[in-house]
Design a protein around this motif. Structure first.
Motif, PDB file in Angstrom:
ATOM      1  N   SER A   1       0.899  -1.055   0.113  1.00  0.00           N
ATOM      2  CA  SER A   1      -0.141  -0.137  -0.175  1.00  0.00           C
ATOM      3  C   SER A   1       0.849   1.118   0.075  1.00  0.00           C
ATOM      4  CB  SER A   1      -0.870  -0.073   1.165  1.00  0.00           C
ATOM      5  OG  SER A   1      -0.217   0.023   2.325  1.00  0.00           O
ATOM      6  N   LEU A   2       0.297   2.192  -0.554  1.00  0.00           N
ATOM      7  CA  LEU A   2       1.034   3.602  -0.784  1.00  0.00           C
ATOM      8  C   LEU A   2       1.265   4.318   0.547  1.00  0.00           C
ATOM      9  CD1 LEU A   2       2.289   5.800  -2.519  1.00  0.00           C
ATOM     10  CD2 LEU A   2       0.023   6.627  -2.604  1.00  0.00           C
ATOM     11  N   LYS A   3       2.452   4.665   0.873  1.00  0.00           N
ATOM     12  CA  LYS A   3       2.464   5.177   2.230  1.00  0.00           C
ATOM     13  C   LYS A   3       2.451   6.944   1.977  1.00  0.00           C
ATOM     14  CE  LYS A   3       5.626   2.334   4.614  1.00  0.00           C
ATOM     15  NZ  LYS A   3       7.028   2.124   4.908  1.00  0.00           N
ATOM     16  N   VAL A   4       1.320   7.567   2.725  1.00  0.00           N
ATOM     17  CA  VAL A   4       1.003   8.794   2.390  1.00  0.00           C
ATOM     18  C   VAL A   4       1.298   9.374   3.606  1.00  0.00           C
ATOM     19  CG1 VAL A   4      -0.737  10.664   1.837  1.00  0.00           C
ATOM     20  CG2 VAL A   4      -0.692   8.355   0.897  1.00  0.00           C
ATOM     21  N   MET A   5       2.173  10.677   3.856  1.00  0.00           N
ATOM     22  CA  MET A   5       2.209  11.417   4.977  1.00  0.00           C
ATOM     23  C   MET A   5       1.387  12.730   4.886  1.00  0.00           C
ATOM     24  SD  MET A   5       5.683  12.756   6.761  1.00  0.00           S
ATOM     25  CE  MET A   5       5.887  11.561   7.991  1.00  0.00           C
TER      26      MET A   5
ATOM     27  N   ALA B   1      17.662  11.956  -1.007  1.00  0.00           N
ATOM     28  CA  ALA B   1      17.031  10.646  -0.777  1.00  0.00           C
ATOM     29  C   ALA B   1      15.480  11.001  -0.938  1.00  0.00           C
ATOM     30  CB  ALA B   1      17.256  10.041   0.624  1.00  0.00           C
ATOM     31  N   PHE B   2      15.205  12.435  -0.954  1.00  0.00           N
ATOM     32  CA  PHE B   2      13.646  12.616  -0.951  1.00  0.00           C
ATOM     33  C   PHE B   2      13.155  13.644  -1.963  1.00  0.00           C
ATOM     34  CE2 PHE B   2      14.897  11.294   3.482  1.00  0.00           C
ATOM     35  CZ  PHE B   2      13.945  10.089   3.540  1.00  0.00           C
ATOM     36  N   LYS B   3      14.351  14.037  -2.715  1.00  0.00           N
ATOM     37  CA  LYS B   3      13.743  15.288  -3.544  1.00  0.00           C
ATOM     38  C   LYS B   3      12.979  14.767  -4.789  1.00  0.00           C
ATOM     39  CE  LYS B   3      17.977  15.354  -6.835  1.00  0.00           C
ATOM     40  NZ  LYS B   3      19.264  14.669  -6.252  1.00  0.00           N
ATOM     41  N   SER B   4      12.970  13.609  -4.902  1.00  0.00           N
ATOM     42  CA  SER B   4      11.849  13.400  -6.104  1.00  0.00           C
ATOM     43  C   SER B   4      10.364  12.624  -5.416  1.00  0.00           C
ATOM     44  CB  SER B   4      12.379  11.981  -6.736  1.00  0.00           C
ATOM     45  OG  SER B   4      12.810  10.857  -5.872  1.00  0.00           O
ATOM     46  N   THR B   5      10.337  12.754  -3.920  1.00  0.00           N
ATOM     47  CA  THR B   5       9.223  12.511  -3.469  1.00  0.00           C
ATOM     48  C   THR B   5       8.182  13.756  -3.541  1.00  0.00           C
ATOM     49  OG1 THR B   5      10.293  11.403  -1.817  1.00  0.00           O
ATOM     50  CG2 THR B   5       7.994  12.022  -1.180  1.00  0.00           C
ATOM     51  N   PRO B   6       6.843  13.458  -4.348  1.00  0.00           N
ATOM     52  CA  PRO B   6       6.077  14.436  -4.577  1.00  0.00           C
ATOM     53  C   PRO B   6       5.492  15.151  -2.919  1.00  0.00           C
ATOM     54  CG  PRO B   6       5.274  12.415  -5.524  1.00  0.00           C
ATOM     55  CD  PRO B   6       6.552  12.251  -4.642  1.00  0.00           C
ATOM     56  N   VAL B   7       5.798  16.466  -3.145  1.00  0.00           N
ATOM     57  CA  VAL B   7       5.118  17.408  -1.886  1.00  0.00           C
ATOM     58  C   VAL B   7       3.997  18.243  -2.287  1.00  0.00           C
ATOM     59  CG1 VAL B   7       5.668  18.960  -0.188  1.00  0.00           C
ATOM     60  CG2 VAL B   7       7.484  17.198  -0.942  1.00  0.00           C
ATOM     61  N   ILE B   8       2.869  18.128  -1.724  1.00  0.00           N
ATOM     62  CA  ILE B   8       1.691  18.748  -2.136  1.00  0.00           C
ATOM     63  C   ILE B   8       1.330  19.696  -0.970  1.00  0.00           C
ATOM     64  CG2 ILE B   8      -0.858  18.731  -2.664  1.00  0.00           C
ATOM     65  CD1 ILE B   8       1.066  16.749  -4.533  1.00  0.00           C
ATOM     66  N   MET B   9       1.372  20.964  -1.388  1.00  0.00           N
ATOM     67  CA  MET B   9       1.000  22.085  -0.187  1.00  0.00           C
ATOM     68  C   MET B   9      -0.358  22.137   0.027  1.00  0.00           C
ATOM     69  SD  MET B   9       4.101  23.207   0.241  1.00  0.00           S
ATOM     70  CE  MET B   9       4.584  25.001   0.644  1.00  0.00           C
ATOM     71  N   LEU B  10      -0.704  22.270   1.327  1.00  0.00           N
ATOM     72  CA  LEU B  10      -2.152  22.665   1.889  1.00  0.00           C
ATOM     73  C   LEU B  10      -2.152  23.912   2.406  1.00  0.00           C
ATOM     74  CD1 LEU B  10      -2.708  19.230   3.503  1.00  0.00           C
ATOM     75  CD2 LEU B  10      -3.383  19.722   1.168  1.00  0.00           C
ATOM     76  N   SER B  11      -3.102  24.678   1.880  1.00  0.00           N
ATOM     77  CA  SER B  11      -3.331  26.055   2.643  1.00  0.00           C
ATOM     78  C   SER B  11      -4.909  26.252   2.630  1.00  0.00           C
ATOM     79  CB  SER B  11      -2.550  27.027   1.595  1.00  0.00           C
ATOM     80  OG  SER B  11      -2.840  28.260   2.444  1.00  0.00           O
ATOM     81  N   SER B  12      -5.135  27.061   3.348  1.00  0.00           N
ATOM     82  CA  SER B  12      -6.631  27.602   3.587  1.00  0.00           C
ATOM     83  C   SER B  12      -6.712  28.670   2.785  1.00  0.00           C
ATOM     84  CB  SER B  12      -6.937  27.934   5.040  1.00  0.00           C
ATOM     85  OG  SER B  12      -5.920  28.670   5.535  1.00  0.00           O
ATOM     86  N   LYS B  13      -5.613  29.449   2.283  1.00  0.00           N
ATOM     87  CA  LYS B  13      -5.583  30.544   1.289  1.00  0.00           C
ATOM     88  C   LYS B  13      -5.291  30.262  -0.177  1.00  0.00           C
ATOM     89  CE  LYS B  13      -2.125  32.944   3.128  1.00  0.00           C
ATOM     90  NZ  LYS B  13      -1.316  33.575   4.320  1.00  0.00           N
ATOM     91  N   ASP B  14      -6.081  30.781  -1.147  1.00  0.00           N
ATOM     92  CA  ASP B  14      -5.978  30.399  -2.400  1.00  0.00           C
ATOM     93  C   ASP B  14      -5.095  31.514  -3.257  1.00  0.00           C
ATOM     94  OD1 ASP B  14      -6.142  28.847  -4.760  1.00  0.00           O
ATOM     95  OD2 ASP B  14      -8.235  29.518  -5.091  1.00  0.00           O
ATOM     96  N   GLY B  15      -4.079  31.899  -2.524  1.00  0.00           N
ATOM     97  CA  GLY B  15      -3.229  33.061  -3.173  1.00  0.00           C
ATOM     98  C   GLY B  15      -2.407  32.696  -4.154  1.00  0.00           C
ATOM     99  N   LEU B  16      -2.039  33.581  -5.323  1.00  0.00           N
ATOM    100  CA  LEU B  16      -1.238  33.479  -6.148  1.00  0.00           C
ATOM    101  C   LEU B  16      -0.103  33.300  -5.708  1.00  0.00           C
ATOM    102  CD1 LEU B  16      -2.348  35.424  -9.121  1.00  0.00           C
ATOM    103  CD2 LEU B  16      -1.978  33.051  -9.278  1.00  0.00           C
TER     104      LEU B  16
ATOM    105  N   LEU C   1      10.141  15.508   9.716  1.00  0.00           N
ATOM    106  CA  LEU C   1      11.244  15.251   8.950  1.00  0.00           C
ATOM    107  C   LEU C   1      11.711  13.905   9.767  1.00  0.00           C
ATOM    108  CD1 LEU C   1      12.801  18.571   8.886  1.00  0.00           C
ATOM    109  CD2 LEU C   1      12.133  17.099   6.992  1.00  0.00           C
ATOM    110  N   ALA C   2      11.404  13.570  10.867  1.00  0.00           N
ATOM    111  CA  ALA C   2      11.999  12.227  11.562  1.00  0.00           C
ATOM    112  C   ALA C   2      11.295  11.184  11.066  1.00  0.00           C
ATOM    113  CB  ALA C   2      11.994  12.545  13.298  1.00  0.00           C
ATOM    114  N   LYS C   3       9.920  11.419  10.886  1.00  0.00           N
ATOM    115  CA  LYS C   3       9.226  10.228  10.480  1.00  0.00           C
ATOM    116  C   LYS C   3       9.307  10.072   8.794  1.00  0.00           C
ATOM    117  CE  LYS C   3       5.339  10.993  13.807  1.00  0.00           C
ATOM    118  NZ  LYS C   3       3.991  11.094  14.104  1.00  0.00           N
ATOM    119  N   ILE C   4       9.689  11.053   8.293  1.00  0.00           N
ATOM    120  CA  ILE C   4       9.995  10.725   6.805  1.00  0.00           C
ATOM    121  C   ILE C   4      11.281   9.807   6.454  1.00  0.00           C
ATOM    122  CG2 ILE C   4      10.728  11.825   4.592  1.00  0.00           C
ATOM    123  CD1 ILE C   4       9.044  14.325   5.603  1.00  0.00           C
ATOM    124  N   ALA C   5      12.164  10.120   7.440  1.00  0.00           N
ATOM    125  CA  ALA C   5      13.380   9.297   7.279  1.00  0.00           C
ATOM    126  C   ALA C   5      13.211   7.962   7.535  1.00  0.00           C
ATOM    127  CB  ALA C   5      14.507   9.873   8.197  1.00  0.00           C
ATOM    128  N   ASP C   6      12.214   7.714   8.681  1.00  0.00           N
ATOM    129  CA  ASP C   6      11.899   6.179   8.907  1.00  0.00           C
ATOM    130  C   ASP C   6      11.097   5.418   8.110  1.00  0.00           C
ATOM    131  OD1 ASP C   6      13.606   6.439  11.020  1.00  0.00           O
ATOM    132  OD2 ASP C   6      11.737   7.001  12.523  1.00  0.00           O
TER     133      ASP C   6
END
Length: 136
Positions: free
Chosen positions: A7-11, A78-93, A44-49
């Motif tokens: 299963s895909l691990k999602v943080m 080690a993680f630069k190719s891991t996709p990172v999706i930003m979450l925000s309550s602001k929809d600003g440019l 950061l600690a959990k990502i490494a693990d």
């Protein structure tokens, strides 16, 4: 022979318990393995693990915000190719642009829908197939 894909691990990194719980519930329903963190330092600690396949990070967090967290993840070879999706309550440019500068792969505005969450995963994790868990 039965094929069993891991299963895909999602943080999910967010200082809001509600957001973490919502994302975790949605993602577990489609067969993801969810790791949550309350802020960047915790993450950061959990990502490494755990080596997640994709990371959702809130922008507004105490101690280490989403931009700093994303930059630290992307600066680690080690993680630069891991996709990172930003979450925000602001929809600003400005926020979207700043997110791109630190290397984020996508930007979702909260509150996000199940479709948006899964859409982001499908976009950035090739071969991800959501498995609807039967709710008994």
């Amino acid at each position: 022979m039965e094929q069993h894909s891991e299963s895909l691990k999602v943080m999910v990194i967010d200082d809001s318990k509600t957001i973490r719980r919502t994302a975790e519930t949605l993602l577990k329903k489609v067969g993801c393995d969810v790791i949550t963190a309350v802020d960047g330092f915790d993450a950061l600690a959990k990502i490494a693990d755990s080596h997640p396949g994709i990371i959702f990070v809130d922008i507004m967090m105490p101690r280490l915000d989403g931009y700093q967290t994303c930059a630290l993840i992307k600066n680690n070879s080690a993680f630069k190719s891991t996709p990172v999706i930003m979450l925000s309550s602001k929809d600003g440019l400005f926020d979207k642009a700043k997110g791109r500068i630190v290397g984020s792969d996508q930007y979702l505005t909260k509150p996000f829908s199940k479709e948006e969450l899964l859409g982001a995963i499908k976009t950035h994790v090739p071969g991800f197939v959501p498995v609807e868990q039967a709710t008994t």
